[in-house]
Scaffold this motif. Structure first.
Motif, PDB file in Angstrom:
ATOM      1  N   TYR A 102       0.752  -1.244   0.158  1.00  0.00           N
ATOM      2  CA  TYR A 102       0.076   0.109   0.111  1.00  0.00           C
ATOM      3  C   TYR A 102       0.626   1.191   0.129  1.00  0.00           C
ATOM      4  CZ  TYR A 102      -3.780  -3.222   0.708  1.00  0.00           C
ATOM      5  OH  TYR A 102      -4.756  -4.327   0.594  1.00  0.00           O
ATOM      6  N   VAL A 103       2.140   1.175   0.459  1.00  0.00           N
ATOM      7  CA  VAL A 103       3.045   2.255   0.214  1.00  0.00           C
ATOM      8  C   VAL A 103       3.403   2.568  -1.054  1.00  0.00           C
ATOM      9  CG1 VAL A 103       5.326   3.189   0.945  1.00  0.00           C
ATOM     10  CG2 VAL A 103       4.019   1.912   2.286  1.00  0.00           C
ATOM     11  N   GLY A 104       3.706   1.726  -1.764  1.00  0.00           N
ATOM     12  CA  GLY A 104       3.761   1.678  -3.464  1.00  0.00           C
ATOM     13  C   GLY A 104       2.671   2.168  -4.082  1.00  0.00           C
ATOM     14  N   LEU A 105       1.345   1.855  -3.560  1.00  0.00           N
ATOM     15  CA  LEU A 105       0.107   2.270  -4.270  1.00  0.00           C
ATOM     16  C   LEU A 105      -0.163   3.500  -4.042  1.00  0.00           C
ATOM     17  CD1 LEU A 105      -1.982  -0.828  -3.722  1.00  0.00           C
ATOM     18  CD2 LEU A 105      -0.895  -0.212  -5.818  1.00  0.00           C
ATOM     19  N   ILE A 106       0.604   4.609  -3.025  1.00  0.00           N
ATOM     20  CA  ILE A 106       0.363   5.955  -3.181  1.00  0.00           C
ATOM     21  C   ILE A 106       0.480   6.425  -4.442  1.00  0.00           C
ATOM     22  CG2 ILE A 106       1.500   7.818  -1.992  1.00  0.00           C
ATOM     23  CD1 ILE A 106       2.027   6.350   0.540  1.00  0.00           C
ATOM     24  N   ILE A 107       1.440   6.015  -5.184  1.00  0.00           N
ATOM     25  CA  ILE A 107       1.603   6.524  -6.640  1.00  0.00           C
ATOM     26  C   ILE A 107       0.243   6.725  -7.349  1.00  0.00           C
ATOM     27  CG2 ILE A 107       2.693   6.167  -9.004  1.00  0.00           C
ATOM     28  CD1 ILE A 107       4.471   4.435  -7.434  1.00  0.00           C
ATOM     29  N   THR A 108      -0.744   5.730  -6.899  1.00  0.00           N
ATOM     30  CA  THR A 108      -2.179   6.069  -7.708  1.00  0.00           C
ATOM     31  C   THR A 108      -3.094   6.717  -7.027  1.00  0.00           C
ATOM     32  OG1 THR A 108      -2.519   3.579  -7.216  1.00  0.00           O
ATOM     33  CG2 THR A 108      -1.486   4.055  -9.214  1.00  0.00           C
ATOM     34  N   ASN A 109      -2.556   7.148  -5.717  1.00  0.00           N
ATOM     35  CA  ASN A 109      -3.594   7.725  -4.605  1.00  0.00           C
ATOM     36  C   ASN A 109      -4.407   8.844  -5.497  1.00  0.00           C
ATOM     37  OD1 ASN A 109      -4.772   9.317  -2.572  1.00  0.00           O
ATOM     38  ND2 ASN A 109      -3.704   7.785  -1.223  1.00  0.00           N
ATOM     39  N   CYS A 110      -5.679   8.859  -5.511  1.00  0.00           N
ATOM     40  CA  CYS A 110      -6.406  10.008  -6.480  1.00  0.00           C
ATOM     41  C   CYS A 110      -6.335  11.425  -5.361  1.00  0.00           C
ATOM     42  CB  CYS A 110      -7.695   9.452  -6.488  1.00  0.00           C
ATOM     43  SG  CYS A 110      -8.520   8.801  -5.042  1.00  0.00           S
ATOM     44  N   ILE A 111      -5.976  11.229  -4.167  1.00  0.00           N
ATOM     45  CA  ILE A 111      -6.063  12.492  -3.415  1.00  0.00           C
ATOM     46  C   ILE A 111      -4.685  13.128  -3.988  1.00  0.00           C
ATOM     47  CG2 ILE A 111      -5.388  13.491  -1.206  1.00  0.00           C
ATOM     48  CD1 ILE A 111      -6.990  11.201  -0.102  1.00  0.00           C
ATOM     49  N   LEU A 112      -3.545  12.533  -4.047  1.00  0.00           N
ATOM     50  CA  LEU A 112      -2.261  13.039  -4.450  1.00  0.00           C
ATOM     51  C   LEU A 112      -2.278  13.352  -5.715  1.00  0.00           C
ATOM     52  CD1 LEU A 112       1.042  11.487  -3.438  1.00  0.00           C
ATOM     53  CD2 LEU A 112       0.883  12.885  -5.512  1.00  0.00           C
ATOM     54  N   MET A 113      -2.728  12.743  -6.923  1.00  0.00           N
ATOM     55  CA  MET A 113      -2.759  13.084  -8.216  1.00  0.00           C
ATOM     56  C   MET A 113      -3.897  14.345  -8.472  1.00  0.00           C
ATOM     57  SD  MET A 113      -0.530  11.424  -9.395  1.00  0.00           S
ATOM     58  CE  MET A 113      -0.660  11.826 -11.175  1.00  0.00           C
ATOM     59  N   GLY A 114      -4.999  14.520  -7.772  1.00  0.00           N
ATOM     60  CA  GLY A 114      -5.792  15.399  -7.779  1.00  0.00           C
ATOM     61  C   GLY A 114      -5.303  16.845  -7.480  1.00  0.00           C
ATOM     62  N   ARG A 115      -4.566  16.691  -6.189  1.00  0.00           N
ATOM     63  CA  ARG A 115      -3.781  18.076  -5.839  1.00  0.00           C
ATOM     64  C   ARG A 115      -2.869  18.719  -6.755  1.00  0.00           C
ATOM     65  NH1 ARG A 115      -7.912  19.743  -4.428  1.00  0.00           N
ATOM     66  NH2 ARG A 115      -6.598  21.502  -3.855  1.00  0.00           N
TER      67      ARG A 115
END
Length: 209
Positions: free
Chosen positions: A105-118
């Protein structure tokens, strides 16, 4: 513009409540379900997302005028992937047990919609300092919900917080109390997040009418 102008304060404060990424935008739910069975991994995940979101926002804001629009998503992903890799290696070096708990789940931060959205909605059109505040605010807004859900699930599912037993053994022996095994299941996390969203919208959210 002042470092703590009204706009900068709003960029930091609004994601904590009025525009919380989970409670209001309903983003980042998948990771919230997966890492909140205990408080410690929830804390670490929240901190990791906060650090990555803040610094990714700053980096993208600095280079935003040099990024060709047709490849901006690719550039954003490369920046996020580099930061996630650094954070993942730091966790493995200094908090290996938590790193194992968080697993992929740390690696999946790459696809976190919060991060990409900001990155797309804020960092691409704002200066580094407001972008940093926006990243920290959204990361902390995300972390707050993870901490609430993680604390509730660990306390009632295991009788402990951060691995320390809070419900004494005598309570189990004399009263007959039993830990609620459902609290360790992901479906319960979804229910708890739904309850948090309902409470926020029912009692604390501003009326848009």
């Amino acid at each position: 513009m002042s470092l703590f102008s009204k706009q900068n304060k709003a960029a930091f404060m609004e994601p904590l409540h009025l525009n919380n990424p989970i409670m209001v935008q309903v983003l980042g739910i998948c990771s919230a379900l997966a890492v909140t069975s205990q408080l410690k991994p929830a804390l670490v995940m929240g901190l990791a997302v906060t650090v990555i979101t803040a610094f990714a926002n700053v980096i993208i804001s600095i280079i935003r005028n040099t990024i060709p629009m047709r490849i901006r998503i690719i550039v954003q992903l490369v920046v996020v992937a580099a930061l996630v890799t650094i954070v993942n290696q730091v966790l493995k070096a200094f908090a290996y047990d938590v790193s194992v708990q968080l697993s992929v789940y740390v690696g999946l931060i790459i696809t976190n919609c919060i991060l990409m959205g900001r990155l797309e909605a804020f960092a691409m059109s704002n200066k580094p300092w407001p972008s940093f505040l926006d990243g920290v605010g959204n990361g902390l807004g995300y972390a707050i919900i993870l901490i609430i859900v993680g604390a509730f699930r660990e306390l009632f599912g295991r009788g402990s917080l951060l691995g320390f037993q809070l419900i004494p053994q005598s309570f189990y022996d004399t009263v007959g109390y039993m830990n609620n095994g459902m609290m360790t299941m992901s479906c319960t996390a979804l229910i708890l997040i739904g309850v948090v969203i309902w409470i926020n919208r029912a009692f604390f959210a501003k009326d848009d009418k």
